[in-house]
Design a protein around this motif. Structure first.
Motif, short mmCIF file in Angstrom:
data_model
loop_
_atom_site.label_atom_id
_atom_site.label_comp_id
_atom_site.label_asym_id
_atom_site.label_seq_id
_atom_site.Cartn_x
_atom_site.Cartn_y
_atom_site.Cartn_z
N LYS A 1 0.83 -1.21 0.00
CA LYS A 1 0.00 0.00 0.00
C LYS A 1 0.86 1.26 0.00
O LYS A 1 0.55 2.24 -0.68
CB LYS A 1 -0.93 -0.01 1.21
N GLU A 2 1.95 1.23 0.76
CA GLU A 2 2.83 2.41 0.80
C GLU A 2 3.48 2.64 -0.56
O GLU A 2 3.66 3.78 -0.99
CB GLU A 2 3.89 2.25 1.89
N ILE A 3 3.88 1.56 -1.22
CA ILE A 3 4.50 1.70 -2.54
C ILE A 3 3.50 2.32 -3.52
O ILE A 3 3.84 3.24 -4.28
CB ILE A 3 5.00 0.34 -3.05
N ARG A 4 2.27 1.82 -3.51
CA ARG A 4 1.25 2.36 -4.41
C ARG A 4 1.01 3.84 -4.13
O ARG A 4 0.86 4.65 -5.06
CB ARG A 4 -0.05 1.57 -4.25
N ASN B 1 12.83 9.55 12.15
CA ASN B 1 12.11 10.77 11.82
C ASN B 1 10.65 10.66 12.23
O ASN B 1 10.04 11.62 12.70
CB ASN B 1 12.22 11.05 10.32
N TYR B 2 10.08 9.48 12.04
CA TYR B 2 8.72 9.21 12.51
C TYR B 2 8.54 7.71 12.69
O TYR B 2 9.29 6.90 12.14
CB TYR B 2 7.65 9.79 11.56
N VAL B 3 7.53 7.35 13.48
CA VAL B 3 7.15 5.94 13.70
C VAL B 3 5.65 5.84 13.48
O VAL B 3 4.88 6.64 14.01
CB VAL B 3 7.51 5.48 15.13
N THR B 4 5.23 4.84 12.70
CA THR B 4 3.81 4.57 12.50
C THR B 4 3.48 3.21 13.11
O THR B 4 4.36 2.36 13.29
CB THR B 4 3.43 4.58 11.02
N ALA B 5 2.20 2.98 13.39
CA ALA B 5 1.75 1.70 13.94
C ALA B 5 0.45 1.28 13.27
O ALA B 5 -0.32 2.12 12.78
CB ALA B 5 1.56 1.79 15.45
N ALA B 6 0.18 -0.03 13.31
CA ALA B 6 -0.94 -0.59 12.57
C ALA B 6 -2.24 -0.66 13.36
O ALA B 6 -3.25 -1.12 12.84
CB ALA B 6 -0.58 -1.99 12.05
N SER B 7 -2.22 -0.25 14.62
CA SER B 7 -3.45 -0.19 15.40
C SER B 7 -3.27 0.81 16.53
O SER B 7 -2.13 1.06 16.98
CB SER B 7 -3.82 -1.56 15.98
N VAL C 1 -1.65 4.30 11.54
CA VAL C 1 -2.11 4.21 10.15
C VAL C 1 -2.80 2.85 10.02
O VAL C 1 -2.15 1.81 9.96
CB VAL C 1 -0.94 4.32 9.15
N ASN C 2 -4.11 2.87 10.03
CA ASN C 2 -4.87 1.63 10.07
C ASN C 2 -4.67 0.78 8.82
O ASN C 2 -4.33 1.28 7.75
CB ASN C 2 -6.35 1.93 10.28
N PHE D 1 -8.17 3.51 2.74
CA PHE D 1 -6.77 3.90 2.83
C PHE D 1 -6.49 5.27 2.21
O PHE D 1 -5.54 5.93 2.59
CB PHE D 1 -5.88 2.84 2.17
N GLU D 2 -7.34 5.70 1.28
CA GLU D 2 -7.11 7.04 0.73
C GLU D 2 -7.23 8.10 1.83
O GLU D 2 -6.60 9.17 1.72
CB GLU D 2 -8.05 7.36 -0.44
N THR D 3 -8.02 7.80 2.88
CA THR D 3 -8.10 8.70 4.03
C THR D 3 -6.89 8.52 4.95
O THR D 3 -6.23 9.49 5.34
CB THR D 3 -9.39 8.44 4.82
N GLU D 4 -6.58 7.26 5.29
CA GLU D 4 -5.42 6.97 6.13
C GLU D 4 -4.12 7.46 5.48
O GLU D 4 -3.19 7.88 6.17
CB GLU D 4 -5.32 5.46 6.38
N ALA D 5 -4.08 7.39 4.16
CA ALA D 5 -2.86 7.74 3.42
C ALA D 5 -2.43 9.19 3.64
O ALA D 5 -1.23 9.51 3.55
CB ALA D 5 -3.06 7.49 1.93
N GLN D 6 -3.39 10.06 3.93
CA GLN D 6 -3.04 11.46 4.12
C GLN D 6 -2.08 11.66 5.30
O GLN D 6 -1.26 12.58 5.31
CB GLN D 6 -4.31 12.30 4.30
N LYS D 7 -2.19 10.78 6.29
CA LYS D 7 -1.26 10.83 7.43
C LYS D 7 0.17 10.55 6.95
O LYS D 7 1.12 11.22 7.35
CB LYS D 7 -1.65 9.80 8.49
#
Length: 402
Positions: free
Chosen positions: A19-22, A178-184, A202-203, A385-391
């Motif tokens: 998803k991140e690559i896309r 620089n930043y850390v993301t998590a899946a829940s 980032v769900n 994900f188009e909403t989550e992607a903005q983060k």
């Protein structure tokens, strides 16, 4: 801008990376991915991703025994690192290689990487130290995605030391990210508590364009349930579900999608004629396939490990986005999720009896469940994900400015 993604897995085993690559491609970024050639059941799926990502530079590293010299070298270094770790517990490199032998392979490869990079993003804990190292060399920022809470996963060998290694790597290196993301949300809370760093959730949702409502190809005389994972095996709740479904064998169909473990099939599927097995599907095909079903099964077990109790898998989001009614077990994370979306499913305790009662309720109410499918499908677009992607886009842009 150019992003380097690093993983100890491959594309087929890492939907969040895909998803991140896309997303990065949609923003016209240049992409390099260093990953592993796993030489396993994912090979055909991997070819589909390679075709899709023809504009991405994919650098595969060998890891299987088919590359005997490389495999032996990694294994010897891994064993040696475990032995020396007890004498040098503060060495980040020893901790990394003792924790995951693929870290050594990544460090070697990245040392000689010749390309311009603006941001490094690591997926999987084994990629954390290599990302930190190449970040120092290139003087560019790096980030990390916590898909699972790694100290809380099942660790069968050298357990106490491995838990400490994982904690140490996260505590030391997340401070430098620089930043850390998590899946829940709950994984984010645990990481913030352990590492004293801000974490962005980032769900695990997907692009809404991957889902569509089509007329089901299955008979409506039975309730059609679906469960998917990379592997169809024990430890994921199916061993509790199947005895519960036996009481409704003439009223349900259960489809399991994934790579079937032969031992699991022999122990649990023999004689259960209401069960259908489908081979692993590409993400796009899977999401189109889901619309055929009535009920999506999210059968996580809190007894499996601490991580399972606080994680939200990609399947619960896929079911919701396909408009399915969700049957979810009561892990801490899934309870919180279903509390937010009360009309989208039912939560059950993790016992055969509780599952039997919940399935009975679903069968009795299947007409109203089917009637509200369109409403569930439309409402799910708010978490796509188009909403989550903005983060992520905001985090990337901030990182590029540094």
């Amino acid at each position: 801008m150019r992003i380097l993604f690093i993983t100890t897995s491959n594309l087929s085993s890492n939907p969040r990376l895909v998803k991140e690559i896309r997303l990065a491609l949609s923003k016209k970024y240049k992409i390099v991915v260093v990953l592993f050639d796993l030489k396993q059941w994912t090979t055909e799926l991997e070819k589909l991703y390679q075709k899709e990502f023809k504009d991405v530079e994919l650098i595969y590293l060998p890891v299987s025994r088919q590359n005997l010299i490389s495999w032996l070298q990694l294994s010897i270094v891994h064993i040696a690192a475990k032995k020396f770790y007890r004498y040098f517990p503060l060495s980040l490199k020893l901790a990394a290689v003792a924790s995951n032998k693929r870290s050594f392979s990544l460090v070697k490869k990245l040392k000689n990487l010749c390309c311009n990079i603006d941001l490094i993003v690591a997926h999987n804990l084994g990629a954390l130290y290599p990302a930190f190292q190449i970040s120092k060399k290139l003087k560019v920022p790096f980030a990390f995605d916590v898909e699972d809470y790694h100290p809380g996963e099942v660790i069968k060998v050298d357990t106490a030391n491995e838990v400490e290694r994982r904690r140490y790597l996260m505590q030391k290196l997340f401070l430098k990210a620089n930043y850390v993301t998590a899946a829940s949300p709950l994984i984010a809370e645990e990481v913030e508590k352990l590492c004293k760093v801000p974490v962005t959730t980032v769900n695990n949702s997907f692009y809404s364009s991957e889902f569509s409502l089509v007329s089901s190809t299955f008979s409506k005389k039975r309730v059609n349930l679906v469960w998917f994972s990379q592997n169809i095996n024990q430890g994921r709740g199916l061993e509790l579900l199947l005895p519960a479904l036996d009481h409704f064998s003439d009223k349900v169909n259960l489809t399991l999608i994934g790579h079937l473990n032969p031992e699991f099939a022999k122990a649990y599927l023999t004689g259960r004629n209401y069960v259908v097995i489908k081979a692993p599907l590409s993400q796009m095909d899977l999401h189109q396939e889901l619309s055929n079903y009535d009920i999506g099964l999210a059968l996580e077990l809190e007894a499996a490990d601490f991580n399972r109790n606080i994680a939200l898998t990609n399947k619960i989001f896929a079911y919701k986005q396909a408009g399915l009614y969700i049957l979810a077990t009561d892990t801490k994370a899934q309870l919180a999720f279903m509390e937010r979306y009360k009309d989208d499913g039912a939560v059950t305790e993790q016992t055969v009896g509780a599952l039997k009662r919940t399935v009975g309720f679903i069968i009795e109410n299947i007409e109203s469940i089917r009637a509200s499918k369109l409403n569930r499908f439309e409402q799910a677009k708010e978490i796509a994900f188009e909403t989550e992607a903005q983060k992520l886009v905001a985090l990337w842009e901030r990182a590029f400015q540094k």
